[in-house]
Design a protein around this motif. Sequence first.
Motif, PDB file in Angstrom:
ATOM      1  N   VAL A 387     -19.922 -13.378 -21.486  1.00 32.55           N
ATOM      2  CA  VAL A 387     -18.667 -12.954 -20.839  1.00 32.55           C
ATOM      3  C   VAL A 387     -18.722 -13.022 -19.321  1.00 32.55           C
ATOM      4  O   VAL A 387     -17.678 -12.991 -18.669  1.00 32.55           O
ATOM      5  N   THR A 388     -19.921 -13.109 -18.735  1.00 35.25           N
ATOM      6  CA  THR A 388     -20.013 -13.111 -17.268  1.00 35.25           C
ATOM      7  C   THR A 388     -20.559 -14.412 -16.701  1.00 35.25           C
ATOM      8  O   THR A 388     -20.468 -14.627 -15.485  1.00 35.25           O
ATOM      9  N   GLY A 389     -21.132 -15.267 -17.526  1.00 38.55           N
ATOM     10  CA  GLY A 389     -21.682 -16.523 -17.040  1.00 38.55           C
ATOM     11  C   GLY A 389     -23.083 -16.422 -16.470  1.00 38.55           C
ATOM     12  O   GLY A 389     -23.616 -17.403 -15.951  1.00 38.55           O
ATOM     13  N   VAL A 390     -23.719 -15.260 -16.569  1.00 41.46           N
ATOM     14  CA  VAL A 390     -25.101 -15.107 -16.109  1.00 41.46           C
ATOM     15  C   VAL A 390     -26.027 -15.814 -17.094  1.00 41.46           C
ATOM     16  O   VAL A 390     -25.819 -15.756 -18.307  1.00 41.46           O
ATOM     17  N   SER A 391     -27.057 -16.486 -16.571  1.00 44.56           N
ATOM     18  CA  SER A 391     -27.992 -17.213 -17.415  1.00 44.56           C
ATOM     19  C   SER A 391     -28.661 -16.274 -18.417  1.00 44.56           C
ATOM     20  O   SER A 391     -29.284 -15.276 -18.035  1.00 44.56           O
ATOM     21  N   ILE A 392     -28.529 -16.586 -19.706  1.00 45.13           N
ATOM     22  CA  ILE A 392     -29.151 -15.756 -20.739  1.00 45.13           C
ATOM     23  C   ILE A 392     -30.665 -15.855 -20.646  1.00 45.13           C
ATOM     24  O   ILE A 392     -31.391 -14.872 -20.877  1.00 45.13           O
ATOM     25  N   GLY A 393     -31.192 -17.020 -20.283  1.00 46.62           N
ATOM     26  CA  GLY A 393     -32.633 -17.153 -20.100  1.00 46.62           C
ATOM     27  C   GLY A 393     -33.145 -16.226 -19.001  1.00 46.62           C
ATOM     28  O   GLY A 393     -34.199 -15.597 -19.149  1.00 46.62           O
ATOM     29  N   SER A 394     -32.400 -16.116 -17.903  1.00 43.92           N
ATOM     30  CA  SER A 394     -32.794 -15.197 -16.824  1.00 43.92           C
ATOM     31  C   SER A 394     -32.720 -13.746 -17.278  1.00 43.92           C
ATOM     32  O   SER A 394     -33.577 -12.926 -16.933  1.00 43.92           O
ATOM     33  N   LEU A 395     -31.709 -13.418 -18.058  1.00 44.87           N
ATOM     34  CA  LEU A 395     -31.581 -12.049 -18.572  1.00 44.87           C
ATOM     35  C   LEU A 395     -32.747 -11.715 -19.495  1.00 44.87           C
ATOM     36  O   LEU A 395     -33.293 -10.600 -19.452  1.00 44.87           O
ATOM     37  N   PHE A 396     -33.140 -12.665 -20.324  1.00 46.18           N
ATOM     38  CA  PHE A 396     -34.283 -12.447 -21.219  1.00 46.18           C
ATOM     39  C   PHE A 396     -35.564 -12.248 -20.415  1.00 46.18           C
ATOM     40  O   PHE A 396     -36.389 -11.393 -20.737  1.00 46.18           O
ATOM     41  N   ALA A 397     -35.727 -13.052 -19.364  1.00 42.65           N
ATOM     42  CA  ALA A 397     -36.948 -12.942 -18.553  1.00 42.65           C
ATOM     43  C   ALA A 397     -36.998 -11.636 -17.786  1.00 42.65           C
ATOM     44  O   ALA A 397     -38.081 -11.083 -17.538  1.00 42.65           O
ATOM     45  N   ALA A 398     -35.838 -11.101 -17.417  1.00 44.99           N
ATOM     46  CA  ALA A 398     -35.796  -9.911 -16.567  1.00 44.99           C
ATOM     47  C   ALA A 398     -35.821  -8.607 -17.340  1.00 44.99           C
ATOM     48  O   ALA A 398     -36.073  -7.548 -16.767  1.00 44.99           O
ATOM     49  N   GLY A 399     -35.548  -8.637 -18.649  1.00 42.29           N
ATOM     50  CA  GLY A 399     -35.283  -7.410 -19.379  1.00 42.29           C
ATOM     51  C   GLY A 399     -36.472  -6.536 -19.708  1.00 42.29           C
ATOM     52  O   GLY A 399     -36.318  -5.329 -19.954  1.00 42.29           O
ATOM     53  N   LEU A 400     -37.680  -7.072 -19.721  1.00 44.85           N
ATOM     54  CA  LEU A 400     -38.839  -6.307 -20.195  1.00 44.85           C
ATOM     55  C   LEU A 400     -39.254  -5.209 -19.222  1.00 44.85           C
ATOM     56  O   LEU A 400     -39.544  -4.078 -19.637  1.00 44.85           O
ATOM     57  N   LEU A 401     -39.296  -5.510 -17.941  1.00 48.89           N
ATOM     58  CA  LEU A 401     -39.822  -4.542 -16.970  1.00 48.89           C
ATOM     59  C   LEU A 401     -38.907  -3.328 -16.792  1.00 48.89           C
ATOM     60  O   LEU A 401     -39.410  -2.193 -16.737  1.00 48.89           O
ATOM     61  N   PRO A 402     -37.587  -3.490 -16.672  1.00 42.46           N
ATOM     62  CA  PRO A 402     -36.745  -2.296 -16.584  1.00 42.46           C
ATOM     63  C   PRO A 402     -36.902  -1.370 -17.792  1.00 42.46           C
ATOM     64  O   PRO A 402     -36.962  -0.141 -17.641  1.00 42.46           O
ATOM     65  N   ALA A 403     -37.002  -1.941 -18.976  1.00 37.57           N
ATOM     66  CA  ALA A 403     -37.195  -1.117 -20.171  1.00 37.57           C
ATOM     67  C   ALA A 403     -38.545  -0.413 -20.137  1.00 37.57           C
ATOM     68  O   ALA A 403     -38.663   0.746 -20.567  1.00 37.57           O
ATOM     69  N   LEU A 404     -39.566  -1.090 -19.620  1.00 35.57           N
ATOM     70  CA  LEU A 404     -40.885  -0.466 -19.514  1.00 35.57           C
ATOM     71  C   LEU A 404     -40.862   0.715 -18.557  1.00 35.57           C
ATOM     72  O   LEU A 404     -41.469   1.765 -18.823  1.00 35.57           O
ATOM     73  N   ALA A 405     -40.136   0.566 -17.454  1.00 36.40           N
ATOM     74  CA  ALA A 405     -40.027   1.668 -16.493  1.00 36.40           C
ATOM     75  C   ALA A 405     -39.386   2.896 -17.141  1.00 36.40           C
ATOM     76  O   ALA A 405     -39.844   4.034 -16.961  1.00 36.40           O
ATOM     77  N   LEU A 406     -38.339   2.679 -17.917  1.00 33.54           N
ATOM     78  CA  LEU A 406     -37.686   3.790 -18.595  1.00 33.54           C
ATOM     79  C   LEU A 406     -38.573   4.375 -19.692  1.00 33.54           C
ATOM     80  O   LEU A 406     -38.581   5.592 -19.915  1.00 33.54           O
ATOM     81  N   ALA A 407     -39.337   3.519 -20.369  1.00 37.38           N
ATOM     82  CA  ALA A 407     -40.233   4.001 -21.421  1.00 37.38           C
ATOM     83  C   ALA A 407     -41.303   4.926 -20.853  1.00 37.38           C
ATOM     84  O   ALA A 407     -41.655   5.946 -21.461  1.00 37.38           O
ATOM     85  N   LEU A 408     -41.853   4.590 -19.684  1.00 35.02           N
ATOM     86  CA  LEU A 408     -42.875   5.436 -19.068  1.00 35.02           C
ATOM     87  C   LEU A 408     -42.304   6.804 -18.694  1.00 35.02           C
ATOM     88  O   LEU A 408     -42.965   7.836 -18.872  1.00 35.02           O
ATOM     89  N   LEU A 409     -41.075   6.822 -18.188  1.00 37.50           N
ATOM     90  CA  LEU A 409     -40.436   8.101 -17.881  1.00 37.50           C
ATOM     91  C   LEU A 409     -40.221   8.919 -19.155  1.00 37.50           C
ATOM     92  O   LEU A 409     -40.403  10.144 -19.164  1.00 37.50           O
TER      93      LEU A 409
END
Length: 648
Positions: A387-409
Amino acid sequence: MQDDVSVGTAGKLPSTPIDRPEAEPKLPPRLPSGSVPVGFDVLAKLSRAITFFAEHLAACIALAIACILLAGVTSRYVFNQPLHWSDEVASFLFVWLTMLGSIIALARNGHLRLTAMERRAGPRTKTVLKLASGLLIFVMLGWMLMASGEHLEDAYYSINPMLHISDAWRSGAMNVGLALLAVVSFAQVVIGARGNAAELLIALASVTAAAAALYGLSLATGGRYDLVLFFLVAGSACVLIGMPIAFAFGLAALAFLNWTTSIPMSIVVGRFEAGMSHLILLSVPMFIVLGLMFEMTGMARSMIAFLASLVGHLRGGLSFVMLGAMYLVSGISGAKAADMAAIAPAMVPEMRRRGVPDSELVSLLAGASAMSETIPPSLVLITVGVVTGVSIGSLFAAGLLPALALALLMCVVARYNAGRDNLSMPVRATWATTSQAFFAAIPGLILPIVIRTAVVEGVATATEVATIGVVYILVAALVVYRRFDLARFYEVLKESATLSGAIMIILGAANAVSWALTQTGFSQDLASRITSMPGGAAGFMAMSILLFVVFGSLLEGIPALVIFGPLLFPIARSMGIHEVQYAMVAVLAMGVGLYMPPFGVGYYTACAISRIDPSAGMLRIWPYLGVLILGVTIVAAVPWISTGFLSR
């Protein structure tokens, strides 16, 4: 939204995440022969026949789509001979799968809806609400069905350039699906009205009066408050009485466009089809199949057993296991309901045996699901990319670290809560036990690597990669675990079609609403107001977090992103915010709202899957939501967390 849902237990297929506040049957009940008028019996049989037909045809189509996508990957990557027609054929079949899945979901009461008012109502009021909701569903479907003929006629003269056939073969799914949905809906209203004539009259009078009042107010205000009247007031009222979210959205868009504009209603049908038939969304049913097979074959249980052997002896160790398992599984299924259904049956009984209270169990399960929204291949990330035109490959590459930060909290809160509870402490697993668990878990641990490698190395697209995972699980089940139940696999195909239909029709309705809002100039007004707020990029980011938390709770996650993503992402770009970072913030904030009681549908899904009363975790979940909001704020303040691993 989802209270008392039937879900899979050990050895059983997890059911679709549906809202079933009472022990309602999946199909219309069989009426005793000779005890009711013939018309009731005929309608009940007709509805069951339609649902039976839809289930089996949808299962066959889901299997056909998987085979076509796999053939495309194999031909292109192995033989270097791409099948140019494969995506088009799969896309055509996908529209039919979506409509058939919607029929099954309607028959099973499987569309997402809010039941807060229904739960608190008395028996007679509850019947009135159900009948009113059913009448509105039937009206919405009949309205769209009348407009679908013109849409089909337009599609008839459009020729697909790849297959050289009319697009009517695709759009015909809308006409057939709407007609069958209308029959099932009508049967539900008539059967529900049996013995409740007074309640039916009250419901009919209420719906008629509300429609007349809405139409009169729209004329009286002269168009100044149409958006508020139709989408905020009327749409919210439909949702509150228990009408499925997708149909409430669709009815609001139809009424708004029909009563306040001269736009042909066939455009609404076209917006529905466009919103739920984008090629990239083919990954939805495939990842649902993948997630259900992951649980069905025992891979999820083996992986959890290994994690428990490593840290299960620590105080709060099983909480860490649940967080770690959700982190890993979210990268496999892509669907939150499938993730929780894979984890809960293995984790909840053992955690209860160790004294973990139900309030902590459901809070942890819901928080872990919200934490893992950005882990690829998340359906939410795919939707954002579409819906926004952002590269899905970039979203996949970027998604792991933010989730890890929240998991540690979240681990910090889980460890603190474990210190307050009187938990039994098991002995540490022996090396022999851990080694045995590790070898049993190897296929499950490798699967995320297989999927992500296939995407990163260009072996398969985000649409195709789930089929590789399905084949991997099939081979592992036959070679390693040496068990594979074909009958249960067929049930997996039917369940995936049902859940896909429930999800896709929401996307279709949200696309129609988004288009209607755009036509009114709402997007420009919203953009102007937000950009004029003080604080610059930081203020805009803070407001975005607030908006996505609120709308993630009220609208359910994917519709919130479909409606507001196209409006807000261009503003973020104009302010110099990296689009991938903004996507991570939006998805995580939406996830927090999605699991935030009292409205968040994800919270009730977690309660249903773990078989815990929703009131149990109402207070205990807030520390987890608090650290999740803290984590979203950190991700918003530190761009590197989202963009550090993107290719330069």
